[in-house]
Design an enzyme around this catalytic site. Sequence first.
Site, PDB file in Angstrom:
ATOM      1  CB  VAL A 109      -1.069   0.087   1.290  1.00  0.00           C
ATOM      2  CG1 VAL A 109      -1.767   1.190   1.350  1.00  0.00           C
ATOM      3  CG2 VAL A 109      -1.821  -1.229   1.445  1.00  0.00           C
TER       4      VAL A 109
ATOM      5  CB  ALA B 177       4.861   2.685   1.092  1.00  0.00           C
ATOM      6  CE  LYS B 178       5.071  -1.421   8.211  1.00  0.00           C
ATOM      7  NZ  LYS B 178       6.046  -0.647   8.865  1.00  0.00           N
ATOM      8  N   GLY B 179       3.955  -2.967   3.341  1.00  0.00           N
ATOM      9  CA  GLY B 179       3.576  -4.230   2.800  1.00  0.00           C
ATOM     10  C   GLY B 179       3.556  -5.241   3.724  1.00  0.00           C
TER      11      GLY B 179
ATOM     12  CG  ASP C 280       7.132  -3.868  10.024  1.00  0.00           C
ATOM     13  OD1 ASP C 280       7.443  -2.831  10.813  1.00  0.00           O
ATOM     14  OD2 ASP C 280       6.253  -4.450  10.317  1.00  0.00           O
TER      15      ASP C 280
END
Length: 439
Positions: free
Chosen positions: A83, A128-130, A169
């Site tokens: 995202v 952003a992050k996934g 992460d």
Amino acid sequence: MSQTSKSDAITAAPTGLALPSYLQADKLGPWGIYLQQVDRVVPYLGSLARWADTLRRPKRALIVDVPIQMDNGSIAHFEGYRVQHNTSRGPGKGGVRFHQDVTLSEVMALSAWMSIKNAAVNVPYGGAKGGIRVDPKTLSRGELERMTRRYTSEIGIIIGPTKDIPAPDVNTNEQIMAWMMDTYSMNEGATATGVVTGKPVDLGGSLGRRDATGRGVFTVGVEAANHIGLDTRTARIAVQGFGNVGGVAARLFAESGARIVSVQDHGGTIYREAGLDVPALLAHVAVVGSVAGFVGAEVIANDAFWDVDCDILIPAALEQQITEANAPRIKAKMIIEGANGPTTPAADDILHDRNILVLPDVIANAGGVTVSYFEWVQDFSSFFWSEDEINARLVRIMKEAFAGVWQVAQENTVSLRTATFIVACKRILHARELRGLYP
Ligand code: NAD
């Protein structure tokens, strides 16, 4: 994330197929909490408030199917996400989480908090992050590598050194970043070290990255303590989580003279009024994997951690640890959020009423992404800095960012969390306004 009875009903539909996680209802999950935080800030945005809806929706959200062949020959499908919440100030930036409970809603919230964090410390990134919905402990090393590579290839259409730069992460690490970098590079036909950060130093990673988040926690902690007349050199500190963030922060505070009186991790809780021997505890955890069994400390019940008499509390483990139930018991004068989202909104209000200063995650743990930014800059120039240079630049950025947030909190009589959101949202929306809308 909890499911509502409505989603339970849908999940039990006669097809027998599990409902994709992104369709599951979100009561007040992370995305709901983030939206509340935005609502609180809008009255302080002045004319920029007309752009506020930009913050309430992600710019781009990608759901990918990640099929791999398992070691036993079967085919498994995993659900992956990337995202990009906002890219007004620069490329997307944020980690990749491998966890069985990851949902699109959670990744959306984490990506939004990255937009806020990056803008708060003024690094030229969006958020952003996934994530992949998987328990990586159930995979062999080969399966983990195949899953990481296929995921990277699937999200390859939206990531890149100038588009969106993933990082480690929860449950992802330097090795996984190396596989991601290699996969992206193979698809591009050229080595692109700048596509991810948190890489091994021998592959374009940065010195100082491992300690960066803990060093940032220490730096803003000392700055904030000075404002409230608390001397960190004589302070008593309790730390939850003794990993990358909590272990480094505890070491730096102890080196400056503070007493680390209690540490809690997944293995238990230890206490020593005179202060724990932090180097010895770090060495113990490196061998045993937990603080459990450490000689030279008293074992206390996990729940008693919240009653420990201390001046500073550092939650550096998991989300939603400080709740309505334990917030009234906390004795600390100041809380430094090393973890992401450790305090529930209800607990936040209790701490505010009790005049306990909370240094919010979006500024307190921004040291990690700041040195990730340094890593990306070094990769672009192929010129690498010394650890002293990196630490000096990190400390300068963290101090400047904190001073700005402190001033906004004083001027508006708001919490440091709301002040950080004010600073960050204004930067994001000002960039949005300057760029204008396309077409
Ligand atoms: P880590 O895996 O190195 O350490 C996690 C620690 O939490 C361990 O000591 C573990 O024992 C402890 N823990 C796990 N379950 C627990 C439980 N039930 N009760 C008490 N302790 C428990 O992780 P980390 O990198 O230190 O990250 C910690 C937090 O900081 C996470 O919220 C992460 O998102 C956040 N964070 C990390 C970074 C970074 O650069 N590492 C940057 C920003 C935010």
